[in-house]
Motif scaffolding. Structure first.
Motif, PDB file in Angstrom:
ATOM      1  N   SER A  64      44.692  35.416  42.369  1.00 44.65           N
ATOM      2  CA  SER A  64      46.088  35.864  42.439  1.00 44.65           C
ATOM      3  C   SER A  64      46.409  36.048  43.919  1.00 44.65           C
ATOM      4  CB  SER A  64      46.283  37.163  41.670  1.00 44.65           C
ATOM      5  OG  SER A  64      45.684  38.244  42.366  1.00 44.65           O
ATOM      6  N   MET A  68      49.094  37.719  46.809  1.00 45.81           N
ATOM      7  CA  MET A  68      50.142  38.738  47.029  1.00 45.81           C
ATOM      8  C   MET A  68      50.965  38.407  48.269  1.00 45.81           C
ATOM      9  SD  MET A  68      49.817  42.858  47.626  1.00 45.81           S
ATOM     10  CE  MET A  68      48.314  42.748  48.547  1.00 45.81           C
ATOM     11  N   ASP A  89      55.211  42.657  49.752  1.00 47.54           N
ATOM     12  CA  ASP A  89      54.671  43.581  48.747  1.00 47.54           C
ATOM     13  C   ASP A  89      53.501  44.357  49.336  1.00 47.54           C
ATOM     14  OD1 ASP A  89      56.395  42.871  46.672  1.00 47.54           O
ATOM     15  OD2 ASP A  89      55.139  41.185  46.072  1.00 47.54           O
ATOM     16  N   SER A 139      48.637  40.947  43.483  1.00 45.58           N
ATOM     17  CA  SER A 139      49.483  40.387  42.431  1.00 45.58           C
ATOM     18  C   SER A 139      48.629  40.166  41.189  1.00 45.58           C
ATOM     19  CB  SER A 139      50.062  39.054  42.922  1.00 45.58           C
ATOM     20  OG  SER A 139      50.511  38.296  41.827  1.00 45.58           O
ATOM     21  N   SER A 140      49.250  40.160  40.016  1.00 46.85           N
ATOM     22  CA  SER A 140      48.493  39.850  38.799  1.00 46.85           C
ATOM     23  C   SER A 140      48.909  38.490  38.239  1.00 46.85           C
ATOM     24  CB  SER A 140      48.671  40.958  37.758  1.00 46.85           C
ATOM     25  OG  SER A 140      50.038  41.154  37.514  1.00 46.85           O
ATOM     26  N   GLU A 141      49.568  37.680  39.087  1.00 41.44           N
ATOM     27  CA  GLU A 141      49.965  36.321  38.665  1.00 41.44           C
ATOM     28  C   GLU A 141      48.796  35.373  38.955  1.00 41.44           C
ATOM     29  OE1 GLU A 141      53.478  34.889  40.745  1.00 41.44           O
ATOM     30  OE2 GLU A 141      53.289  32.886  39.863  1.00 41.44           O
ATOM     31  N   ASN A 172      46.504  45.734  37.342  1.00 43.99           N
ATOM     32  CA  ASN A 172      47.409  46.678  38.009  1.00 43.99           C
ATOM     33  C   ASN A 172      47.767  47.904  37.166  1.00 43.99           C
ATOM     34  OD1 ASN A 172      47.343  45.109  40.248  1.00 43.99           O
ATOM     35  ND2 ASN A 172      49.325  44.127  39.929  1.00 43.99           N
ATOM     36  N   GLU A 225      54.329  47.792  41.238  1.00 49.68           N
ATOM     37  CA  GLU A 225      53.260  46.828  41.530  1.00 49.68           C
ATOM     38  C   GLU A 225      53.882  45.674  42.320  1.00 49.68           C
ATOM     39  OE1 GLU A 225      51.737  44.415  38.246  1.00 49.68           O
ATOM     40  OE2 GLU A 225      53.543  44.893  37.100  1.00 49.68           O
ATOM     41  N   PRO A 226      53.057  44.906  43.041  1.00 48.88           N
ATOM     42  CA  PRO A 226      53.595  43.757  43.771  1.00 48.88           C
ATOM     43  C   PRO A 226      54.267  42.790  42.801  1.00 48.88           C
ATOM     44  CG  PRO A 226      51.366  44.248  44.489  1.00 48.88           C
ATOM     45  CD  PRO A 226      51.624  45.108  43.286  1.00 48.88           C
ATOM     46  N   SER A 227      55.459  42.314  43.146  1.00 53.98           N
ATOM     47  CA  SER A 227      56.191  41.538  42.136  1.00 53.98           C
ATOM     48  C   SER A 227      56.812  40.243  42.662  1.00 53.98           C
ATOM     49  CB  SER A 227      57.276  42.416  41.523  1.00 53.98           C
ATOM     50  OG  SER A 227      58.166  42.806  42.543  1.00 53.98           O
ATOM     51  N   THR A 228      56.630  39.930  43.936  1.00 57.65           N
ATOM     52  CA  THR A 228      57.195  38.672  44.449  1.00 57.65           C
ATOM     53  C   THR A 228      56.478  37.498  43.795  1.00 57.65           C
ATOM     54  OG1 THR A 228      57.542  39.768  46.559  1.00 57.65           O
ATOM     55  CG2 THR A 228      57.708  37.357  46.559  1.00 57.65           C
ATOM     56  N   SER A 229      57.233  36.579  43.209  1.00 56.75           N
ATOM     57  CA  SER A 229      56.578  35.457  42.531  1.00 56.75           C
ATOM     58  C   SER A 229      55.977  34.517  43.577  1.00 56.75           C
ATOM     59  CB  SER A 229      57.566  34.706  41.648  1.00 56.75           C
ATOM     60  OG  SER A 229      58.424  33.940  42.469  1.00 56.75           O
TER      61      SER A 229
END
Ligand code: NAD
Ligand code: GDD
Length: 363
Positions: A250, A252, A256, A279-281, A321, A331-335
């Motif tokens: 992931s 970040m 963020d 990030s959790s993406e 997260n 939480e960090p959220s920028t894609s």
């Protein structure tokens, strides 16, 4: 009164055995010290605090000033090596808050090859935290890493996201990861024994403008961006990826990251408690490259070649997260798509500047 942190990383509470005075909020004229500020994250952190209205910021790095990515207006820039004790005393003089981000580090290409250099950053943290304590700093932040987690839990691309307690039993990344774990312990004991408020974030791969994009220390998002730019510029339709492309991570975005550092350092529920900042993406490296190609507006994808002998690191890594959301409601959220578009544009600009013989930052 005596206080304790959550200490989820250990499952053991280390209450502070000193009386800790309630501190006043940090004023706009109080001194904030940031080390590693000629580099990526700390440079962006100095800018972030400057933009928030803080007027007394001391930025420190051992790199000569002309190599710093950013010179933030109104900030005192010091060129000093903070692995040396007496320099740390000078750096921390009068400090109210200390953010220690200096470290000899990089992406997999660096940390797999230069484990001694990574381990030697223990000197930075050893001397900086003592100097901050002696200076009477009220808050001390340390940038730890997801590399501190047990690597045995990261052997599959379909990884279970890492929770704070997954650092122990310890089996960290050789060199770099162990240095981070040990420095986390320093932070916990400076709170428990000496009552200095310390804060620990475990960053997961951070990317964005004003970071290293060439030279061997760059991480995957910047490296793949540069490789796409090089291929297009050289009229090539090929690209080489390290590993088989299935490994997952992931990433970040820097905005963020700096916001998270601020939130963590000013939350007393997180004193001396390691917390994921990532990030959790989750994406595979193949998917990351597809996103870089999108940022580059490529109509036809490049032909991919896989270098299986290149540094690969763990097979999969993601940030759980749950804890940060529970404590900070954030939480960090920028894609990745949004962050990569900005990062790719910045690296392209740097690449073109360098080609035109102009000054660039590569770290
Ligand atoms: P960076 O390499 O861009 O910045 C680090 C800076 O520290 C460099 O400018 C370097 O010159 C400086 N430095 C190193 N040793 C020093 C010394 N002895 N004295 C003074 N300055 C010194 O790295 P970054 O990505 O900005 O990382 C900042 C911190 O975050 C580091 O502690 C790193 O381990 C941690 N971290 C970063 C990531 C990431 O993805 N970028 C992930 C996990 C943890
Ligand atoms: N650097 C890099 N360059 N990596 C590449 C490339 C390339 O050209 N091509 C593919 N990769 C793959 C690597 O083989 C690895 O499997 C994955 O992309 C991610 O590599 P990095 O971005 O270099 O590092 P990392 O995610 O393994 O570790 C980073 O993040 C940690 C925190 O999560 C490092 O920066 C660590 O220092 C950091 O602590």
């Amino acid at each position: 009164s005596s206080k304790s942190g959550n200490f989820r990383g250990h499952g053991v509470a280390y209450p502070c055995d000193r009386v800790v005075e309630t501190d006043a909020p940090t004023g706009k004229d109080d001194l904030i010290v940031i080390t590693g500020a000629g580099g990526f994250i700390a440079g962006n952190l100095a800018l972030y605090f400057h933009n928030k209205g803080f007027r007394n910021i001391r930025a420190v790095d051992k790199k000569p000033l002309y190599e710093w990515y950013q010179h933030v207006p109104g900030v005192e820039n010091l060129c000093l090596d903070v692995s040396v004790e007496e320099n740390c005393r000078r750096v921390c003089e009068g400090a109210v808050e200390v953010y220690n981000l200096a470290a000899d580090m990089g992406g997999m290409g660096f940390i797999e090859r230069f484990r001694v250099e990574c381990l030697r950053s223990i000197l930075v943290n050893t001397h900086m935290i003592e100097a901050a304590y002696r200076a009477g700093a009220r808050r001390y932040f340390f940038s730890s890493s997801a590399c501190a987690y047990n690597t045995l839990l990261q052997q599959d691309p379909n990884v279970r996201a890492l929770r704070e307690e997954d650092a122990y039993p310890a089996f960290a990344e050789r060199g770099y990861g162990w240095e981070k774990l040990m420095s986390e312990l320093f932070c916990q004991e400076y709170w428990a024994e000496r009552g200095m408020k310390t804060f620990i974030a475990r960053f997961h791969n951070v990317y964005g403008p004003h970071g290293t994009w060439d030279g061997g220390r760059e991480k995957a998002p910047a490296a793949l961006s540069r490789k796409v730019i090089e291929s297009l510029d050289g009229g090539s339709t090929d690209i080489t990826i390290w590993g088989d492309g299935t490994q997952t991570r992931s990433f970040m975005y820097i905005d963020d990251c700096v916001q998270g550092i601020d939130k963590i350092t000013h939350c007393d529920d997180l004193i001396a408690t390691p917390v994921n900042l990532g990030s959790s993406e989750l994406v595979s490296i193949d998917e990351l490259l597809t996103k870089v190609e999108k940022a580059a507006n490529l109509k036809t994808p490049l032909t991919r070649h896989y270098d299986l002998d290149a540094p690969k690191g763990v097979a999969g890594r993601n940030s759980d997260n749950t804890f940060i959301k529970e404590v900070l409601n954030w939480e960090p959220s920028t894609s990745l798509d949004v962050g990569l578009a900005k990062t790719y544009a910045w690296i392209k600009e740097q690449y073109e500047r360098r080609k035109a013989g102009k000054r660039v930052g590569i770290g």
